[in-house]
Design a protein around this motif. Structure first.
Motif, PDB file in Angstrom:
ATOM      1  N   ASP A 291       9.025  -1.788 -38.062  1.00 23.13           N
ATOM      2  CA  ASP A 291       9.803  -2.437 -39.113  1.00 23.13           C
ATOM      3  C   ASP A 291      10.860  -1.540 -39.727  1.00 23.13           C
ATOM      4  OD1 ASP A 291       8.357  -5.273 -40.294  1.00 23.13           O
ATOM      5  OD2 ASP A 291       7.261  -4.075 -38.853  1.00 23.13           O
ATOM      6  N   ALA A 292      10.719  -0.225 -39.606  1.00 30.12           N
ATOM      7  CA  ALA A 292      11.756   0.655 -40.124  1.00 30.12           C
ATOM      8  C   ALA A 292      13.048   0.497 -39.333  1.00 30.12           C
ATOM      9  CB  ALA A 292      11.292   2.110 -40.085  1.00 30.12           C
ATOM     10  N   LEU A 293      12.946   0.111 -38.071  1.00 32.81           N
ATOM     11  CA  LEU A 293      14.130  -0.118 -37.249  1.00 32.81           C
ATOM     12  C   LEU A 293      14.764  -1.460 -37.585  1.00 32.81           C
ATOM     13  CD1 LEU A 293      15.975   0.719 -34.926  1.00 32.81           C
ATOM     14  CD2 LEU A 293      14.291  -0.240 -33.339  1.00 32.81           C
ATOM     15  N   ALA A 294      13.936  -2.483 -37.740  1.00 30.49           N
ATOM     16  CA  ALA A 294      14.407  -3.817 -38.130  1.00 30.49           C
ATOM     17  C   ALA A 294      13.193  -4.629 -38.554  1.00 30.49           C
ATOM     18  CB  ALA A 294      15.131  -4.511 -36.975  1.00 30.49           C
ATOM     19  N   PRO A 295      13.308  -5.477 -39.574  1.00 35.85           N
ATOM     20  CA  PRO A 295      12.165  -6.290 -39.996  1.00 35.85           C
ATOM     21  C   PRO A 295      11.638  -7.107 -38.823  1.00 35.85           C
ATOM     22  CG  PRO A 295      13.941  -6.442 -41.590  1.00 35.85           C
ATOM     23  CD  PRO A 295      14.505  -5.725 -40.395  1.00 35.85           C
ATOM     24  N   ALA A 296      10.314  -7.041 -38.618  1.00 36.03           N
ATOM     25  CA  ALA A 296       9.727  -7.676 -37.431  1.00 36.03           C
ATOM     26  C   ALA A 296       8.884  -8.888 -37.775  1.00 36.03           C
ATOM     27  CB  ALA A 296       8.880  -6.654 -36.667  1.00 36.03           C
ATOM     28  N   ASP A 297       9.066  -9.443 -38.965  1.00 30.10           N
ATOM     29  CA  ASP A 297       8.184 -10.526 -39.392  1.00 30.10           C
ATOM     30  C   ASP A 297       8.588 -11.890 -38.856  1.00 30.10           C
ATOM     31  OD1 ASP A 297      10.500 -10.584 -40.857  1.00 30.10           O
ATOM     32  OD2 ASP A 297       9.541 -10.878 -42.793  1.00 30.10           O
ATOM     33  N   GLY A 298       9.621 -11.947 -38.012  1.00 36.46           N
ATOM     34  CA  GLY A 298      10.063 -13.237 -37.485  1.00 36.46           C
ATOM     35  C   GLY A 298       9.955 -13.328 -35.979  1.00 36.46           C
ATOM     36  N   PHE A 299       8.962 -12.641 -35.383  1.00 35.14           N
ATOM     37  CA  PHE A 299       8.829 -12.667 -33.932  1.00 35.14           C
ATOM     38  C   PHE A 299       7.729 -13.637 -33.523  1.00 35.14           C
ATOM     39  CE2 PHE A 299       7.873 -11.021 -29.670  1.00 35.14           C
ATOM     40  CZ  PHE A 299       9.157 -10.832 -29.183  1.00 35.14           C
ATOM     41  N   ARG A 300       7.804 -14.098 -32.270  1.00 40.09           N
ATOM     42  CA  ARG A 300       6.786 -15.003 -31.753  1.00 40.09           C
ATOM     43  C   ARG A 300       6.530 -14.706 -30.278  1.00 40.09           C
ATOM     44  NH1 ARG A 300       8.740 -21.137 -30.909  1.00 40.09           N
ATOM     45  NH2 ARG A 300       6.668 -21.209 -29.968  1.00 40.09           N
ATOM     46  N   PHE A 301       5.317 -15.016 -29.858  1.00 39.67           N
ATOM     47  CA  PHE A 301       4.968 -15.046 -28.426  1.00 39.67           C
ATOM     48  C   PHE A 301       3.857 -16.070 -28.271  1.00 39.67           C
ATOM     49  CE2 PHE A 301       2.193 -12.929 -25.017  1.00 39.67           C
ATOM     50  CZ  PHE A 301       2.731 -13.729 -24.017  1.00 39.67           C
ATOM     51  N   THR A 302       4.156 -17.136 -27.559  1.00 39.51           N
ATOM     52  CA  THR A 302       3.174 -18.190 -27.316  1.00 39.51           C
ATOM     53  C   THR A 302       3.219 -18.602 -25.852  1.00 39.51           C
ATOM     54  OG1 THR A 302       4.793 -19.887 -27.955  1.00 39.51           O
ATOM     55  CG2 THR A 302       3.259 -19.129 -29.661  1.00 39.51           C
ATOM     56  N   VAL A 303       2.135 -19.210 -25.423  1.00 42.84           N
ATOM     57  CA  VAL A 303       2.084 -19.875 -24.121  1.00 42.84           C
ATOM     58  C   VAL A 303       1.859 -21.349 -24.411  1.00 42.84           C
ATOM     59  CG1 VAL A 303       0.798 -20.146 -21.968  1.00 42.84           C
ATOM     60  CG2 VAL A 303       1.261 -17.856 -22.859  1.00 42.84           C
ATOM     61  N   GLU A 304       2.696 -22.194 -23.829  1.00 44.38           N
ATOM     62  CA  GLU A 304       2.668 -23.620 -24.145  1.00 44.38           C
ATOM     63  C   GLU A 304       2.601 -24.433 -22.862  1.00 44.38           C
ATOM     64  OE1 GLU A 304       6.016 -24.410 -26.633  1.00 44.38           O
ATOM     65  OE2 GLU A 304       5.556 -22.738 -28.002  1.00 44.38           O
ATOM     66  N   ARG A 305       1.992 -25.584 -22.984  1.00 46.36           N
ATOM     67  CA  ARG A 305       1.886 -26.460 -21.818  1.00 46.36           C
ATOM     68  C   ARG A 305       2.377 -27.842 -22.225  1.00 46.36           C
ATOM     69  NH1 ARG A 305      -3.530 -25.522 -19.403  1.00 46.36           N
ATOM     70  NH2 ARG A 305      -2.584 -23.801 -18.269  1.00 46.36           N
ATOM     71  N   ALA A 306       1.507 -28.794 -22.328  1.00 42.67           N
ATOM     72  CA  ALA A 306       1.922 -30.129 -22.763  1.00 42.67           C
ATOM     73  C   ALA A 306       2.172 -30.100 -24.269  1.00 42.67           C
ATOM     74  CB  ALA A 306       0.826 -31.138 -22.409  1.00 42.67           C
ATOM     75  N   PRO A 307       2.847 -31.115 -24.805  1.00 44.59           N
ATOM     76  CA  PRO A 307       3.037 -31.178 -26.257  1.00 44.59           C
ATOM     77  C   PRO A 307       1.699 -31.066 -26.995  1.00 44.59           C
ATOM     78  CG  PRO A 307       4.376 -32.833 -25.178  1.00 44.59           C
ATOM     79  CD  PRO A 307       3.500 -32.234 -24.106  1.00 44.59           C
ATOM     80  N   GLY A 308       1.648 -30.143 -27.935  1.00 43.31           N
ATOM     81  CA  GLY A 308       0.424 -29.940 -28.705  1.00 43.31           C
ATOM     82  C   GLY A 308      -0.494 -28.891 -28.128  1.00 43.31           C
ATOM     83  N   GLU A 309      -0.242 -28.420 -26.908  1.00 42.49           N
ATOM     84  CA  GLU A 309      -1.040 -27.352 -26.304  1.00 42.49           C
ATOM     85  C   GLU A 309      -0.297 -26.033 -26.469  1.00 42.49           C
ATOM     86  OE1 GLU A 309      -3.883 -28.591 -22.751  1.00 42.49           O
ATOM     87  OE2 GLU A 309      -1.775 -28.978 -22.237  1.00 42.49           O
ATOM     88  N   ARG A 310      -0.809 -25.186 -27.342  1.00 42.80           N
ATOM     89  CA  ARG A 310      -0.127 -23.931 -27.646  1.00 42.80           C
ATOM     90  C   ARG A 310      -1.166 -22.850 -27.900  1.00 42.80           C
ATOM     91  NH1 ARG A 310       3.778 -24.507 -32.478  1.00 42.80           N
ATOM     92  NH2 ARG A 310       5.208 -25.239 -30.836  1.00 42.80           N
ATOM     93  N   TRP A 311      -0.929 -21.685 -27.322  1.00 40.67           N
ATOM     94  CA  TRP A 311      -1.802 -20.536 -27.519  1.00 40.67           C
ATOM     95  C   TRP A 311      -0.942 -19.338 -27.910  1.00 40.67           C
ATOM     96  CZ3 TRP A 311      -1.893 -23.877 -23.424  1.00 40.67           C
ATOM     97  CH2 TRP A 311      -3.066 -24.623 -23.223  1.00 40.67           C
ATOM     98  N   THR A 312      -1.550 -18.418 -28.628  1.00 34.81           N
ATOM     99  CA  THR A 312      -0.810 -17.217 -29.017  1.00 34.81           C
ATOM    100  C   THR A 312      -1.651 -15.975 -28.747  1.00 34.81           C
ATOM    101  OG1 THR A 312       0.560 -16.221 -30.759  1.00 34.81           O
ATOM    102  CG2 THR A 312      -1.563 -17.165 -31.425  1.00 34.81           C
ATOM    103  N   MET A 313      -1.192 -14.848 -29.212  1.00 38.35           N
ATOM    104  CA  MET A 313      -1.831 -13.557 -28.934  1.00 38.35           C
ATOM    105  C   MET A 313      -3.325 -13.580 -29.244  1.00 38.35           C
ATOM    106  SD  MET A 313       1.341 -11.493 -30.588  1.00 38.35           S
ATOM    107  CE  MET A 313       2.069 -12.991 -31.257  1.00 38.35           C
ATOM    108  N   GLY A 314      -4.111 -13.027 -28.317  1.00 41.40           N
ATOM    109  CA  GLY A 314      -5.557 -13.004 -28.462  1.00 41.40           C
ATOM    110  C   GLY A 314      -6.253 -14.228 -27.919  1.00 41.40           C
ATOM    111  N   ASP A 315      -5.492 -15.277 -27.572  1.00 43.86           N
ATOM    112  CA  ASP A 315      -6.090 -16.523 -27.089  1.00 43.86           C
ATOM    113  C   ASP A 315      -6.311 -16.481 -25.578  1.00 43.86           C
ATOM    114  OD1 ASP A 315      -6.102 -17.566 -29.610  1.00 43.86           O
ATOM    115  OD2 ASP A 315      -4.308 -18.796 -29.347  1.00 43.86           O
TER     116      ASP A 315
END
Length: 578
Positions: A291-315
């Motif tokens: 965060d000292a380089l740039a604020p990192a509070d707006g990042f995302r990483f998800t895996v998605e399939r059909a509408p409503g099927e969404r997983w994120t880190m640790g899933d």
């Protein structure tokens, strides 16, 4: 001619002064990079915080109150205080100054340090066991265990417990290791610090290539959570008696943060919010941000399939077609977002990334900003496996079960009416000298009784102890280790010692080899292989001579329980096994 030469030298001198002046001005004016892109719409609430923080309750430079104030100033949602081998900061746990304070400990073990986040209570015992003892202590106290600074440039701080079982994670980034790895460049950081603390600390960072490589190797076998540990001390030792308050907690808290993804925002309810934060750490539902380089509070990483099927880190994502990786959000201009599968890059995008998952594997993301050696963002993985592979990985990361039954056991002595073990204690402590307890053992058998009150150290008595000692010489070489059963009126950790001959030792020519065991309110069998006994003797001869042992000792001291602790421990069936 001389006038012209004088002007030339004046211009050279002016340039020589202007160049470093402009460089210093650039440093002074440097600010975190701006962001471009859209805010994530993945439905998760993001909270940022720092863990692995030391205070004056161990070797830190500031009090817990100072840490809390610095966390508030830095805009943290939570801060994890983890002093060395103690939970003395427990009175500060909860919401303080609007910051959720979690208290854990950094445990010293023979294989490295174990970081225990969010321990539920302060036990009577001290943290002094081997590597597995430390990991299990964290587990049993409701915390989340990580290997601390596993790749420290200082050999005695590195982690050597890579083969230990259990679902423990590792610190991928560690502030103390960063500073040590900087070498002479740390002098540059000190010099630039007054101009711009954030830039001064950033320029000393080195790529975490070794940590990421080892992490990927571990991820090939089991789920492993990666962490950013501040390891903040706010104290730079100059001599044994003098230290500088450098860098400040505020500057350290601005560097590397953990950004947790929660199902809902923090509510202000200590119990609920504490549980949510620790659950995210345990599952790996977070990413590491510089965060000292740039604020990192707006990042995302998800895996998605059909509408409503969404997983994120640790899933864990079921194997199937149509799954896509989506990464990006609010990022610095020029950021490259890289998707890695099993440690190898399989896709890259400018500022964002969206691509089909090419098959089963462990997927994680790094976001890199040109000109900086450390990734701006490192995510924890999303796991895409079939059920059989997922179960195999779960078993690979499971805690060990009970040991298999011993092939053979043998009692060292009949305890009833025996004086084989005698009580020994220092003048400030107390023990019941009646050590044989008929009927107190399992099924009404005889037990050894260690009823004690450990005295407090003083100038005249700096070392206090209570012990059951047997000084009989024995040949234990045919056996694999010691075996006994233990029960107590509370949870204690006691040392188990085997002493052999070492003429160079100052302890009456004996070398003390030790391991530790923890008691509970129920009878439990303890088996300690002779190979696990270790020594702290500086003149060690290098090996426990089981064919020439001279004493067996069960001892409590200030390194195993807190001074002033009193209680009763029963031991039964003391013997050997194979």
């Amino acid at each position: 001619m001389r006038l012209a030469q004088g002007r030339l030298w004046g211009l050279v001198l002016l340039a020589a002064l202007a160049v470093p002046g402009l460089m210093l001005l650039r440093v002074a004016l440097w600010r975190p990079m701006g962001l471009v892109g859209s805010a994530p719409d993945d439905g998760y609430a993001r909270v940022a915080g720092v863990v692995h923080v030391h205070t004056t309750l161990s070797d830190g430079g500031g009090t817990p109150e100072e840490v809390i104030q610095a966390a508030r100033t830095a805009g943290l949602a939570f801060v994890g205080i983890t002093d060395h081998n103690n939970l003395d900061a427990k009175p500060f746990e909860g919401y303080r100054e609007g910051v959720l304070v979690l208290v854990g400990a950094e445990l010293s073990t023979p294989v490295g340090h174990v970081l225990g986040l969010g321990l539920e209570r302060d036990p009577a015992w001290r943290f002094n066991g081997d590597g597995l003892d430390g990991l299990e202590d964290v587990r049993d106290l409701g915390g989340v265990p990580f290997a601390a600074h596993p790749f420290s440039p200082r050999p005695d701080l590195r982690w050597n417990g890579w083969d230990l079982p259990g679902p423990w994670g590792i610190e991928l980034l560690n502030g103390d290791s960063d500073a040590r790895r900087a070498g002479p460049r740390v002098l540059l950081s000190v010099g630039l610090y007054r101009l711009n603390p954030a830039y001064a600390l950033l320029q000393g960072l080195r790529p975490p290539d070794e940590a990421l490589r080892r992490w990927d190797e571990m991820l090939a076998k089991r789920d492993v959570v990666g962490l950013a540990g501040s390891d903040a001390h706010s104290r730079l030792a100059i001599t044994k008696a003098r230290a500088l308050r450098f860098p400040s907690y505020e500057a350290l808290f601005a560097q590397e943060r953990n950004h947790l993804l929660l199902d809902r925002p923090l509510t202000g309810d200590v119990a609920a919010d504490r549980a949510a934060v620790l659950d995210a750490f345990s599952r790996g539902r977070f990413y590491l941000g510089l965060d000292a380089l740039a604020p990192a509070d707006g990042f995302r990483f998800t895996v998605e399939r059909a509408p409503g099927e969404r997983w994120t880190m640790g899933d864990h994502v079921p194997v199937g077609g149509g799954a896509r990786a989506v990464a990006g959000g609010r990022v610095p201009k020029g950021t490259r977002v890289v998707l890695l599968r099993d440690g190898r890059a399989v896709g890259e995008g400018a500022g964002s990334l969206e691509m089909a998952i090419p098959g089963p594997g462990v997927y994680r993301v790094e976001a890199r900003v040109p000109g900086w050696p450390v990734p701006w963002v490192i995510t924890n993985p999303v796991y895409v496996h079939d059920q059989e592979t997922r179960e195999a990985r779960r078993q690979a990361g499971a805690w060990p079960g009970p040991p298999p039954p011993a092939r053979e056991t043998r009692a060292l002595a009949a305890l009833e009416g025996s004086a084989a073990f005698t009580p020994e204690f220092d003048p400030s402590s107390w023990m019941d000298t009646a050590v044989a307890a008929p009927g107190a053992g399992p099924e009404g058998s005889v037990a050894l009784k260690l009823a004690f009150r450990l005295g407090a150290p003083s100038v005249s008595q700096p070392f206090t102890w209570c012990a059951l000692v047997n000084r009989q010489a024995r040949d234990l070489s045919p056996w694999a280790g010691l075996r006994f059963r233990a029960r107590a009126d509370g949870e204690y950790r006691l040392w188990v010692q085997v002493r052999d001959v070492n003429p160079a030792s100052a302890d009456e020519g004996l070398e003390w080899w030790l391991a530790s065991a923890r008691t509970s309110g129920e009878w439990r069998e303890v088996r300690i292989p002779f190979g696990l006994f270790r020594t702290i003797n500086r003149k060690t001869d290098g090996r426990l001579d089981t064919d020439d042992t001279r004493a067996l000792v069960f001892v409590l001291d200030g390194a195993s329980v807190k001074p002033g602790t009193e209680g009763t421990i029963y031991l039964a069936d003391v013997g050997v096994y194979r």
